[in-house]
Design a protein around this motif. Structure first.
Motif, PDB file in Angstrom:
ATOM      1  N   LEU A  20      70.332  48.480  -0.280  1.00 30.78           N
ATOM      2  CA  LEU A  20      70.434  49.458  -1.363  1.00 30.78           C
ATOM      3  C   LEU A  20      69.068  50.089  -1.592  1.00 30.78           C
ATOM      4  CD1 LEU A  20      71.691  50.706  -4.013  1.00 30.78           C
ATOM      5  CD2 LEU A  20      71.034  48.597  -5.142  1.00 30.78           C
ATOM      6  N   ARG A  21      69.066  51.409  -1.787  1.00 33.68           N
ATOM      7  CA  ARG A  21      67.780  52.079  -1.980  1.00 33.68           C
ATOM      8  C   ARG A  21      67.827  53.004  -3.189  1.00 33.68           C
ATOM      9  NH1 ARG A  21      64.741  56.266   1.931  1.00 33.68           N
ATOM     10  NH2 ARG A  21      62.645  55.920   1.102  1.00 33.68           N
ATOM     11  N   PHE A  22      66.870  52.822  -4.107  1.00 36.86           N
ATOM     12  CA  PHE A  22      66.664  53.727  -5.237  1.00 36.86           C
ATOM     13  C   PHE A  22      65.446  54.561  -4.908  1.00 36.86           C
ATOM     14  CE2 PHE A  22      68.722  52.552  -9.499  1.00 36.86           C
ATOM     15  CZ  PHE A  22      69.841  52.023  -8.898  1.00 36.86           C
ATOM     16  N   LYS A  23      65.596  55.873  -4.965  1.00 33.05           N
ATOM     17  CA  LYS A  23      64.454  56.741  -4.677  1.00 33.05           C
ATOM     18  C   LYS A  23      64.207  57.647  -5.877  1.00 33.05           C
ATOM     19  CE  LYS A  23      63.033  60.072  -1.183  1.00 33.05           C
ATOM     20  NZ  LYS A  23      63.612  60.925  -0.134  1.00 33.05           N
ATOM     21  N   GLY A  24      63.176  57.329  -6.627  1.00 28.51           N
ATOM     22  CA  GLY A  24      62.815  58.138  -7.808  1.00 28.51           C
ATOM     23  C   GLY A  24      63.944  58.279  -8.806  1.00 28.51           C
ATOM     24  N   VAL A  25      64.746  57.220  -8.955  1.00 28.18           N
ATOM     25  CA  VAL A  25      65.922  57.314  -9.827  1.00 28.18           C
ATOM     26  C   VAL A  25      65.538  57.199 -11.297  1.00 28.18           C
ATOM     27  CG1 VAL A  25      68.062  56.170 -10.493  1.00 28.18           C
ATOM     28  CG2 VAL A  25      67.488  56.432  -8.077  1.00 28.18           C
ATOM     29  N   ALA A  26      66.040  58.147 -12.071  1.00 32.51           N
ATOM     30  CA  ALA A  26      65.835  58.086 -13.516  1.00 32.51           C
ATOM     31  C   ALA A  26      67.151  58.413 -14.207  1.00 32.51           C
ATOM     32  CB  ALA A  26      64.759  59.077 -13.950  1.00 32.51           C
ATOM     33  N   PHE A  27      67.299  57.872 -15.404  1.00 31.97           N
ATOM     34  CA  PHE A  27      68.496  58.173 -16.189  1.00 31.97           C
ATOM     35  C   PHE A  27      68.094  58.473 -17.611  1.00 31.97           C
ATOM     36  CE2 PHE A  27      72.088  57.022 -18.909  1.00 31.97           C
ATOM     37  CZ  PHE A  27      73.080  57.814 -18.342  1.00 31.97           C
ATOM     38  N   SER A  28      68.463  59.652 -18.084  1.00 28.11           N
ATOM     39  CA  SER A  28      68.189  59.951 -19.487  1.00 28.11           C
ATOM     40  C   SER A  28      69.469  60.382 -20.177  1.00 28.11           C
ATOM     41  CB  SER A  28      67.100  61.015 -19.615  1.00 28.11           C
ATOM     42  OG  SER A  28      67.164  61.921 -18.556  1.00 28.11           O
ATOM     43  N   HIS A  29      69.475  60.119 -21.474  1.00 24.88           N
ATOM     44  CA  HIS A  29      70.636  60.460 -22.293  1.00 24.88           C
ATOM     45  C   HIS A  29      70.126  61.090 -23.573  1.00 24.88           C
ATOM     46  CE1 HIS A  29      74.711  60.274 -23.706  1.00 24.88           C
ATOM     47  NE2 HIS A  29      74.346  59.615 -24.786  1.00 24.88           N
ATOM     48  N   LEU A  30      70.647  62.269 -23.902  1.00 31.04           N
ATOM     49  CA  LEU A  30      70.232  63.015 -25.089  1.00 31.04           C
ATOM     50  C   LEU A  30      68.703  63.165 -25.136  1.00 31.04           C
ATOM     51  CD1 LEU A  30      72.597  61.308 -27.719  1.00 31.04           C
ATOM     52  CD2 LEU A  30      72.950  63.486 -26.544  1.00 31.04           C
ATOM     53  N   GLY A  31      68.122  63.504 -23.983  1.00 29.42           N
ATOM     54  CA  GLY A  31      66.695  63.798 -23.924  1.00 29.42           C
ATOM     55  C   GLY A  31      65.797  62.575 -23.886  1.00 29.42           C
ATOM     56  N   GLU A  32      66.384  61.388 -24.007  1.00 30.52           N
ATOM     57  CA  GLU A  32      65.564  60.181 -23.990  1.00 30.52           C
ATOM     58  C   GLU A  32      65.719  59.486 -22.641  1.00 30.52           C
ATOM     59  OE1 GLU A  32      65.089  56.009 -26.497  1.00 30.52           O
ATOM     60  OE2 GLU A  32      66.774  57.350 -26.907  1.00 30.52           O
ATOM     61  N   LEU A  34      65.992  56.536 -20.428  1.00 26.25           N
ATOM     62  CA  LEU A  34      66.332  55.133 -20.645  1.00 26.25           C
ATOM     63  C   LEU A  34      65.912  54.265 -19.465  1.00 26.25           C
ATOM     64  CD1 LEU A  34      69.887  55.678 -22.149  1.00 26.25           C
ATOM     65  CD2 LEU A  34      67.765  55.208 -23.373  1.00 26.25           C
ATOM     66  N   LEU A  35      65.790  54.902 -18.289  1.00 27.38           N
ATOM     67  CA  LEU A  35      65.378  54.140 -17.109  1.00 27.38           C
ATOM     68  C   LEU A  35      64.589  55.037 -16.170  1.00 27.38           C
ATOM     69  CD1 LEU A  35      65.914  51.299 -15.604  1.00 27.38           C
ATOM     70  CD2 LEU A  35      67.416  52.668 -14.174  1.00 27.38           C
ATOM     71  N   ASP A 210      65.431  37.037  -4.787  1.00 31.12           N
ATOM     72  CA  ASP A 210      64.344  37.904  -5.234  1.00 31.12           C
ATOM     73  C   ASP A 210      64.641  38.378  -6.651  1.00 31.12           C
ATOM     74  OD1 ASP A 210      66.498  39.273  -3.956  1.00 31.12           O
ATOM     75  OD2 ASP A 210      65.334  41.126  -4.032  1.00 31.12           O
ATOM     76  N   VAL A 211      63.575  38.810  -7.321  1.00 33.50           N
ATOM     77  CA  VAL A 211      63.702  39.206  -8.723  1.00 33.50           C
ATOM     78  C   VAL A 211      63.176  40.625  -8.914  1.00 33.50           C
ATOM     79  CG1 VAL A 211      62.954  38.739 -11.097  1.00 33.50           C
ATOM     80  CG2 VAL A 211      63.486  36.838  -9.558  1.00 33.50           C
ATOM     81  N   LEU A 212      63.982  41.415  -9.616  1.00 32.98           N
ATOM     82  CA  LEU A 212      63.532  42.737 -10.059  1.00 32.98           C
ATOM     83  C   LEU A 212      63.254  42.589 -11.547  1.00 32.98           C
ATOM     84  CD1 LEU A 212      65.979  45.527  -8.789  1.00 32.98           C
ATOM     85  CD2 LEU A 212      63.500  45.652  -8.788  1.00 32.98           C
ATOM     86  N   PHE A 213      62.008  42.781 -11.945  1.00 35.32           N
ATOM     87  CA  PHE A 213      61.702  42.607 -13.365  1.00 35.32           C
ATOM     88  C   PHE A 213      61.530  43.959 -14.049  1.00 35.32           C
ATOM     89  CE2 PHE A 213      58.887  42.064 -16.994  1.00 35.32           C
ATOM     90  CZ  PHE A 213      59.618  41.125 -17.709  1.00 35.32           C
ATOM     91  N   LEU A 214      62.309  44.170 -15.067  1.00 36.24           N
ATOM     92  CA  LEU A 214      62.314  45.435 -15.795  1.00 36.24           C
ATOM     93  C   LEU A 214      61.833  45.206 -17.219  1.00 36.24           C
ATOM     94  CD1 LEU A 214      65.860  46.977 -15.213  1.00 36.24           C
ATOM     95  CD2 LEU A 214      63.715  48.031 -14.580  1.00 36.24           C
ATOM     96  N   ALA A 215      61.069  46.166 -17.738  1.00 40.41           N
ATOM     97  CA  ALA A 215      60.756  46.172 -19.170  1.00 40.41           C
ATOM     98  C   ALA A 215      60.503  47.612 -19.571  1.00 40.41           C
ATOM     99  CB  ALA A 215      59.536  45.301 -19.470  1.00 40.41           C
ATOM    100  N   GLY A 216      61.074  48.002 -20.688  1.00 39.16           N
ATOM    101  CA  GLY A 216      60.883  49.359 -21.201  1.00 39.16           C
ATOM    102  C   GLY A 216      61.331  50.431 -20.223  1.00 39.16           C
ATOM    103  N   GLY A 217      62.378  50.161 -19.453  1.00 41.21           N
ATOM    104  CA  GLY A 217      62.922  51.170 -18.550  1.00 41.21           C
ATOM    105  C   GLY A 217      62.138  51.330 -17.256  1.00 41.21           C
ATOM    106  N   LYS A 218      61.138  50.472 -17.039  1.00 40.09           N
ATOM    107  CA  LYS A 218      60.320  50.579 -15.816  1.00 40.09           C
ATOM    108  C   LYS A 218      60.399  49.277 -15.023  1.00 40.09           C
ATOM    109  CE  LYS A 218      57.699  54.475 -16.614  1.00 40.09           C
ATOM    110  NZ  LYS A 218      58.755  55.156 -17.357  1.00 40.09           N
ATOM    111  N   ILE A 219      60.286  49.398 -13.704  1.00 35.34           N
ATOM    112  CA  ILE A 219      60.235  48.193 -12.890  1.00 35.34           C
ATOM    113  C   ILE A 219      58.796  47.703 -12.825  1.00 35.34           C
ATOM    114  CG2 ILE A 219      60.519  47.305 -10.543  1.00 35.34           C
ATOM    115  CD1 ILE A 219      62.922  49.048 -10.304  1.00 35.34           C
ATOM    116  N   HIS A 220      58.569  46.492 -13.286  1.00 39.27           N
ATOM    117  CA  HIS A 220      57.205  45.972 -13.286  1.00 39.27           C
ATOM    118  C   HIS A 220      56.917  45.150 -12.057  1.00 39.27           C
ATOM    119  CE1 HIS A 220      55.765  47.337 -17.234  1.00 39.27           C
ATOM    120  NE2 HIS A 220      57.058  47.404 -17.464  1.00 39.27           N
TER     121      HIS A 220
END
Lengths: 247, 232
Positions: A20-32, A34-35, A210-220
């Motif tokens: 699986l590959r995410f390339k520059g993926v972002a998601f916003s809702h109502l201008g905010e 979220l990821l 493996d672990v994907l660690f997320l905080a505040g909508g960003k992958i750390h």
């Protein structure tokens, strides 16, 4: 049976699960936002555990990967041709108002399994997940643990290449949690790519490759499980593992 | 004693009055057929409006909701105009037949079944949506699943439609004509006996009608409660 499992294990190590590959993926809702935007590739054997505090965007990441949400930016792509077969198990299982076995035959019907084969496959899956005695019971009156096992059985009959699980055990008691974790291992052994969210550190330690660690909508960080738990790189992950409150 | 409505109702039933039996049978036949036909079209229609997004969808929902209150005489008049000799369907010669009455009640009941099933299916879809998308279901594949899973609520909707059909008098009077032995049903007979001044007979017929509707509703209630208890 053991040799069969051994074969499956061998198969899963020979051909790693669909990438699986995410390339520059972002998601916003109502201008905010979220990821994201975030980029990562899941190529290893997994299972991949997506961790992070509440509101970090774990569920959104899963839904973007599964296609329940469309990214507002970037691309989600898979190795191989087309979209792989996938299934998802939700925190609160969504079951049809029918018997347990009818829930499975419905999923098989949707997937164009020939009518004659459906019931047999469904009963096999119910047996695998310890639900044979409940086959004709309405899915809506099963206990929480049984409902989640039925949701897993439904995913099982679909033989997905990828399985998403969104906090599948957060409402369950220890025995039910154990059953779910066993099921996740069985999927993994079958060569299914597992992507699962949890906020339970112990569960993550038991299951993660493996672990994907997320905080505040960003992958750390995205690291193998051993190094994530022993020597986390990011300050947020260190705080999370140490049990501190992460913003 | 002969002027007591309950006595009249009872004696009508006890004597298995042939004329009464015919009226009751026709009433049930017309209303049940109308509701059945309206369900066959109205449930899929309601589910379709719940599932698909299209321009003018809001207008369709408002129209369906508003038409739930369609006055029976207006439905009757519309069907009358369609079926009258000079009307577009005049050749069929259906005016003043039970078929015309079924059509009129169908027009009355259809918006109720469509509007209420739209609402129920949409609620259920809210619960099922993510799972459906996860299973890769198309909207047209979702429709039968939703209709089947909403079956107990839809039974209640069906009863609401049946209540409307069996209770109305304006539409069947206009397109049926209350012809003795041909198109006379319970409600039109009650109107006739009242205007003739035979109030006990009118009331007696009213009691028979109420009892029938009551029995049908009780039967449906028992069936749905038993099923609900089993399915949860």
């Amino acid at each position: 049976m053991t040799s069969f499992n051994a074969l499956l294990n061998a198969a899963s190590t020979l051909c790693p699960p669909t990438a699986l590959r995410f390339k520059g993926v972002a998601f916003s809702h109502l201008g905010e936002t979220l990821l994201g935007p975030c980029s990562f590739t899941l190529t290893g054997p997994g299972p991949t555990l997506v961790m992070g505090p509440n509101g970090a965007g774990k569920s959104i990441l899963l839904r973007l990967a599964h296609g329940l949400l469309s990214p507002t930016q970037g691309q989600v792509s898979w190795s191989g041709e087309g979209r792989p077969r996938q299934a998802m198990v939700f925190q609160n299982p969504v079951l049809l108002r029918r018997s347990a076995v009818a829930n499975l035959t419905h999923a098989l019907a949707v997937n164009n399994t020939p009518r004659k084969a459906r019931r047999k496959l469904a009963l096999e899956a119910l047996e695998r997940f310890g639900l044979t005695a409940r086959a004709d019971t309405s899915a809506r009156v099963l206990s929480g643990g049984e409902q989640q096992r039925l949701a897993l059985a439904r995913a099982w009959v679909l033989a997905p290449a990828v399985l998403f699980l969104d906090e599948p055990t957060s409402a369950l008691d220890p025995a039910a949690i154990k059953a779910v974790e066993t099921a996740v291992r069985e999927f993994h052994q079958r060569g299914t790519r597992i992507v699962m969210t949890t906020h339970d550190l112990y569960q993550a330690k038991r299951l993660a490759g493996d672990v994907l660690f997320l905080a505040g909508g960003k992958i750390h960080e995205h690291t193998p499980a051993e190094s994530f738990f022993s020597s986390p790189v990011s300050k947020e992950a260190r705080a999370f593992i140490a049990g501190e409150l992460v913003e | 004693m002969e002027n007591n409505a309950f006595y009249v109702a009872l004696s009508l039933l006890m004597n298995l009055d042939a004329a009464l039996f015919q009226i009751v049978a026709l009433s049930l036949q017309v209303s049940l057929l109308a509701v059945l036909a309206a369900a066959l079209l109205g449930f899929p229609l309601g589910a379709a409006v719940a599932l698909w997004r299209f321009p003018g969808r809001g207008g369709v929902i408002v129209a369906l909701n508003a038409l739930m209150g369609l006055p029976p005489v207006v439905a009757g008049l519309t069907v009358y105009l369609l079926l009258s000799r000079a009307g577009p369907l005049g050749e069929w010669g259906l005016l003043f037949t039970p078929t015309a009455m079924v059509i009129a009640q169908f027009v009355l009941v259809l918006p109720i079944l469509a509007a209420l099933s739209r609402q129920k299916v949409e609620e259920l879809l809210g619960e099922y949506r993510e799972q459906f998308i996860s299973l890769g279901m198309s909207r047209s594949r979702m429709m039968p699943t939703l209709l089947w899973d909403a079956r107990f609520t839809l039974l209640t909707v069906l009863l609401a439609g049946f209540g409307r059909a069996s209770a109305e008098v304006g539409a069947v009077m206009m397109v049926g004509g209350n012809i003795d032995g041909v198109t006379r049903v319970m409600t039109t007979a009650i109107v006739l006996e009242t205007s003739k001044g035979d109030l006990p007979l009118a009331l007696g017929l009213g009691i028979v009608l109420l009892t029938l509707v009551m029995l049908i509703n009780a039967g449906a209630y028992v069936v749905s409660e038993l099923a609900k208890r089993r399915v949860g």
